[in-house]
Design a protein around this motif. Structure first.
Motif, short mmCIF file in Angstrom:
data_model
loop_
_atom_site.label_atom_id
_atom_site.label_comp_id
_atom_site.label_asym_id
_atom_site.label_seq_id
_atom_site.Cartn_x
_atom_site.Cartn_y
_atom_site.Cartn_z
N GLN A 247 0.86 -1.19 0.00
CA GLN A 247 0.00 0.00 0.00
C GLN A 247 0.89 1.23 0.00
OE1 GLN A 247 -2.54 0.58 3.44
NE2 GLN A 247 -4.08 1.67 2.22
N LEU A 248 0.42 2.29 -0.68
CA LEU A 248 1.15 3.55 -0.70
C LEU A 248 0.21 4.65 -0.23
CD1 LEU A 248 3.53 5.43 -1.40
CD2 LEU A 248 2.69 5.47 -3.77
N ILE A 249 0.55 5.26 0.92
CA ILE A 249 -0.24 6.37 1.45
C ILE A 249 0.61 7.63 1.33
CG2 ILE A 249 -1.49 7.29 3.43
CD1 ILE A 249 -2.67 4.73 2.34
N ALA A 250 0.18 8.57 0.46
CA ALA A 250 0.96 9.79 0.22
C ALA A 250 0.04 11.00 0.13
CB ALA A 250 1.79 9.64 -1.05
N ASP A 251 -0.96 11.08 0.99
CA ASP A 251 -1.87 12.24 1.00
C ASP A 251 -1.08 13.50 1.33
OD1 ASP A 251 -3.88 10.45 0.51
OD2 ASP A 251 -4.53 10.33 2.61
N ARG A 252 -1.37 14.55 0.56
CA ARG A 252 -0.76 15.89 0.73
C ARG A 252 0.76 15.89 0.50
NH1 ARG A 252 -4.17 14.68 4.54
NH2 ARG A 252 -2.51 14.19 6.02
N MET A 253 1.27 14.85 -0.08
CA MET A 253 2.69 14.81 -0.43
C MET A 253 2.98 15.83 -1.53
SD MET A 253 4.92 11.69 -2.08
CE MET A 253 4.06 11.84 -3.66
N GLN A 254 4.21 16.38 -1.49
CA GLN A 254 4.66 17.30 -2.53
C GLN A 254 5.95 16.78 -3.13
OE1 GLN A 254 4.51 21.56 -1.72
NE2 GLN A 254 3.45 21.13 0.23
N THR A 255 6.06 16.91 -4.44
CA THR A 255 7.33 16.63 -5.12
C THR A 255 7.65 17.83 -6.00
OG1 THR A 255 6.33 15.56 -7.04
CG2 THR A 255 6.84 14.15 -5.16
N ASP A 256 8.93 18.18 -6.01
CA ASP A 256 9.36 19.29 -6.86
C ASP A 256 9.56 18.83 -8.30
OD1 ASP A 256 9.38 20.98 -4.67
OD2 ASP A 256 11.44 20.41 -4.14
N GLY A 257 9.60 17.55 -8.49
CA GLY A 257 9.78 17.00 -9.83
C GLY A 257 8.80 15.88 -10.09
N VAL A 258 9.26 14.85 -10.80
CA VAL A 258 8.40 13.78 -11.26
C VAL A 258 8.04 12.82 -10.14
CG1 VAL A 258 10.36 12.29 -11.90
CG2 VAL A 258 8.16 12.03 -13.08
N VAL B 168 -3.48 3.04 -3.49
CA VAL B 168 -2.57 4.18 -3.59
C VAL B 168 -3.35 5.43 -3.25
CG1 VAL B 168 -1.09 5.55 -5.10
CG2 VAL B 168 -1.12 3.06 -5.33
N CYS B 169 -2.91 6.19 -2.27
CA CYS B 169 -3.62 7.40 -1.84
C CYS B 169 -2.75 8.62 -2.10
CB CYS B 169 -3.97 7.31 -0.35
SG CYS B 169 -5.09 5.94 0.05
N LEU B 170 -3.28 9.52 -2.95
CA LEU B 170 -2.58 10.77 -3.27
C LEU B 170 -3.52 11.96 -3.08
CD1 LEU B 170 -0.76 9.63 -6.55
CD2 LEU B 170 0.30 10.02 -4.33
N VAL B 171 -4.34 11.91 -2.05
CA VAL B 171 -5.32 12.98 -1.82
C VAL B 171 -4.60 14.30 -1.57
CG1 VAL B 171 -7.15 13.80 -0.30
CG2 VAL B 171 -7.01 11.36 -0.90
N ALA B 172 -4.99 15.33 -2.34
CA ALA B 172 -4.45 16.69 -2.20
C ALA B 172 -2.93 16.73 -2.39
CB ALA B 172 -4.84 17.29 -0.86
N ALA B 173 -2.37 15.74 -3.04
CA ALA B 173 -0.93 15.78 -3.34
C ALA B 173 -0.65 16.87 -4.37
CB ALA B 173 -0.47 14.43 -3.85
N HIS B 174 0.62 17.33 -4.39
CA HIS B 174 1.02 18.38 -5.33
C HIS B 174 2.29 17.91 -6.04
CE1 HIS B 174 1.59 22.98 -6.06
NE2 HIS B 174 1.74 22.27 -7.15
N ILE B 175 2.14 17.57 -7.32
CA ILE B 175 3.24 17.06 -8.13
C ILE B 175 3.65 18.17 -9.10
CG2 ILE B 175 4.06 15.17 -9.58
CD1 ILE B 175 2.92 14.36 -6.79
N ARG B 176 4.84 18.71 -8.91
CA ARG B 176 5.28 19.84 -9.75
C ARG B 176 5.93 19.39 -11.06
NH1 ARG B 176 5.92 21.58 -4.42
NH2 ARG B 176 4.74 23.50 -3.99
N GLY B 177 5.94 18.12 -11.25
CA GLY B 177 6.42 17.58 -12.51
C GLY B 177 5.37 16.66 -13.12
N GLN B 178 5.79 15.56 -13.71
CA GLN B 178 4.89 14.61 -14.34
C GLN B 178 4.50 13.51 -13.36
OE1 GLN B 178 6.65 12.53 -17.64
NE2 GLN B 178 4.70 11.81 -18.44
N LEU B 179 3.24 13.08 -13.45
CA LEU B 179 2.78 11.89 -12.73
C LEU B 179 2.73 10.76 -13.74
CD1 LEU B 179 1.56 10.27 -10.39
CD2 LEU B 179 -0.68 11.20 -11.02
N ASP B 180 3.60 9.78 -13.58
CA ASP B 180 3.70 8.70 -14.56
C ASP B 180 3.38 7.38 -13.88
OD1 ASP B 180 4.18 7.05 -16.65
OD2 ASP B 180 6.28 7.61 -16.95
N MET B 181 2.22 6.80 -14.28
CA MET B 181 1.83 5.48 -13.79
C MET B 181 1.65 4.51 -14.95
SD MET B 181 -0.70 6.37 -10.57
CE MET B 181 -0.59 4.71 -9.94
N SER B 182 2.33 4.78 -16.05
CA SER B 182 2.22 3.92 -17.23
C SER B 182 2.71 2.52 -16.91
CB SER B 182 3.05 4.50 -18.37
OG SER B 182 2.61 5.80 -18.71
#
Length: 630
Positions: free
Chosen positions: A75-86, A104-118
């Protein structure tokens, strides 16, 4: 490798001395929980092709970048996580388990680059696969390359409501499934770029919320579902009420939507498409409601629902439901197949098309076409329509308005005999107005108005007559108006028997006021008969005294004196003409004391009544009191 070691290395790095390449670990088995809650490491983290025996906690963490490419995580819990890149969760990244909160939890996360789940694989047996409510992605969000997500529950498999993606959202060549709720939830989703759910995109869902839910979403470029496969056994396959697309919407290339219920297989109520809406070769199937339901939709350019497009539906809403739609460009339906087992094939009441509506090539419909109250500023073309179910009303144009119409008579009446058509098809043309009718056959259309409408209505006849008169065809226009009066007598409300008989006589003798020459001829005949009676009366004896029926009036006249031929004609005209006199009767008149004279007097009274009636009809016809086209 213990997870606490990774945490210790990350937190020990300082901004001034950190390796810009970050911490990278490949192929390791990570034991224990990796907990970076509220952590602000100075370096990025790459855990490639690693296996975790416990979940990862990244709530409120702030990382330069994060890659879990190919890793297997419970499981991945990353609510409100921020990344400066990908943020990379791709190429075999896998989460399999049973988590009510989400895999996978990304509630209110802020990704300043690309989100890649391909190429990722998410499988949750008791909740969502990805929970990303209100996520912000400043690049593109990719779920392509064989991305697979399976979830459970009404919250959906992939959740991205109220999220903002500055780039594109790509779900091409991906598969989503949920047996107890939506597959994709994107209510109020904002994407500044395009959204691709194609090549192909397969989604299976359940429930009235819809399989793919884009209610009130706003897209800055196109939305493409070309070739997608969407299915729902108890609700819409695509639910996108209030959707706004800044350019084109593509449901083409064998797109398939299989849904259930009155909400429709494809639901686009109140959607706003600034560009083209292309549903060519799309297939919408719904055994219990509309195939495509797009009430009050607005399309800024053309709407293409042809070239293999098919909509199968059931019920009162129709297979294709476009009531209240506004189409700025042409509506092109050539090659469409519209079928409804228990209602209309197409409902488009109050449709406003600023250009043409073309059903002009190989359009097959099973069920009524309802276009009540539509406004079509271009041409309405039915030249390619084939109606498979012909019992009852097949076309309703009541209150509609178009600049130009092409409506072959064979569409409505397959029988060439306009006087007695055996075809059971019915149409409603009440209030239908047009400025031009292409290739019209007035005689066949009179048969259609008489035999293929439910009851008498004057307006369709008057509209057709007005068109013919505007084209300089006065005689055919009068024929139409005479046919209107015949239909009024046959099916209209004229009152009692006397009124119906009078109406019949008016038609026979005056052509309902549109054959004034016939009235004038009848009037001339009546006058001739009156004059003839006067002539004959001067030759028949009135009694034993030997005087004729028409004789001099002077008592001093010599015995045997008779009226001249001209005087006898004048007596007949004086007796027959109402309100007119030649003055002859001062010298010569009928002898009403004799039986023969009384008979002649009665005959001339009858002629006078006939002349009264004929003169009234002639006057009315010439002054236009009856012969009005509208």
């Amino acid at each position: 490798m213990p997870a606490r070691v990774i945490r210790r290395v990350l937190l020990a790095a300082t901004a001034g001395q950190a390796d810009p390449r970050g911490l990278r670990i490949r192929g390791a088995r990570i034991t224990g929980q990796l907990d970076l809650t509220h952590a602000y490491p100075a370096i990025g983290l790459g855990l490639i092709d690693c296996a975790f025996d416990q979940g990862i906690e990244l709530q409120d963490a702030h990382l330069p970048w994060l890659s879990l490419t190919g890793s297997h995580v419970p499981q991945l819990i990353a609510d409100r996580m921020q990344t400066d890149g990908v943020l990379k969760l791709d190429s075999g990244f896998r989460v399999v388990g049973s988590h009510s909160r989400g895999a996978v939890c990304l509630v209110a996360a802020h990704i300043r680059g690309q989100l890649d789940m391909s190429g990722a694989h998410l499988d949750n047996q008791s909740g969502p696969a990805l929970v990303a409510d209100r996520i912000q992605v400043e690049g593109t969000a990719c779920f392509k390359g064989g991305f697979h997500a399976a979830g459970a529950g009404e919250d959906g498999t992939i959740r991205m409501p109220e999220s903002h993606i500055a780039g594109q959202l790509v779900l091409s060549n991906s598969e989503l499934s949920n047996r107890s709720g939506p597959a994709f939830v994107g209510e109020q989703l904002v994407v500044d770029g395009a959204v691709f759910m194609n090549q192909p995109f397969v989604a299976t869902g359940h429930g009235v919320a819809g399989t793919v839910r884009l209610t009130s979403a706003s897209l800055g470029s196109e939305l493409s579902l070309a070739g997608a496969r969407l299915s729902n056994d108890s609700g819409p396959a695509l639910s996108a009420d209030g959707l706004r697309v800044a350019t084109d919407l593509a449901l083409s290339e064998d797109f398939q939507a299989d849904g259930r219920g009155e909400r429709g297989a494809i639901r686009l109520t109140g959607a706003h498409i600034e560009g083209e809406f292309d549903a060519s070769n799309a297939h919408a199937t719904n055994p219990t409601g509309p195939g495509l339901s797009a009430r009050d939709i607005r399309v800024g350019e053309a709407l293409y629902i042809g070239e293999g497009f098919s909509a199968r539906g059931a019920g009162k809403w129709g297979a294709l439901y476009l009531t209240g739609a506004t189409i700025v460009g042409p509506l092109v339906a050539g090659g469409a197949r519209l079928r409804n087992s228990s209602g209309p094939s197409m409902r488009a009441e109050r449709l406003h098309a600023l250009s043409d509506v073309r059903l002009d090539k190989d359009v097959t419909v099973k069920g009524e076409i309802r276009l009540q109250g539509t406004v079509i500023e271009g041409k309405l073309d039915f030249s390619g329509v084939e109606v498979r179910r012909r019992n009852g009303c097949i076309l309703d144009l009541a209150g509609s308005k178009t600049k130009e119409v092409l409506l072959p008579a064979d569409l409505i009446c397959t029988d060439q005999d306009e006087h007695a058509c055996g075809d059971a098809a019915r149409v409603d043309l009440t209030g239908f107005t047009y400025a031009q009718f292409i290739d019209i056959d007035p005689k066949r259309w009179l048969g259609i108005l008489r035999h293929h409408t439910d009851k008498y209505r004057p307006q369709p006849y008057q509209q057709l007559a007005l068109l013919l008169k505007s084209q300089g065809h006065d005689n055919p226009a009068r024929e139409v108006l005479r046919a209107q009066q015949d239909d009024l007598r046959a099916r209209g409300d004229l009152g009692n028997l006397l009124a119906r008989v009078s109406h019949w006589a008016w038609g026979v003798f005056a052509g309902y006021g549109y054959r004034v020459r016939r009235v004038a001829g009848a009037l001339a005949v009546a006058l001739f008969v009156a004059a003839a009676l006067g002539v004959v009366g001067g030759s028949i004896q009135a009694g034993a005294n030997g005087k004729p029926v028409v004789a001099p009036t002077s008592a001093a006249a010599a015995p045997g004196t008779t009226c001249s031929f001209i005087e006898r004609i004048g007596v007949g005209l004086d007796r027959g003409l109402p309100l007119a006199s030649t003055g002859i009767r001062d010298r010569c008149d009928l002898d009403t004391r004799s039986t023969a004279g009384q008979i002649f007097t009665a005959l001339l009274w009858g002629i006078q009544v006939v002349i009264w009636a004929l003169a009234t009809l002639a006057l009315a016809g010439y002054t236009g009191l009856i012969r009005k086209l509208n």
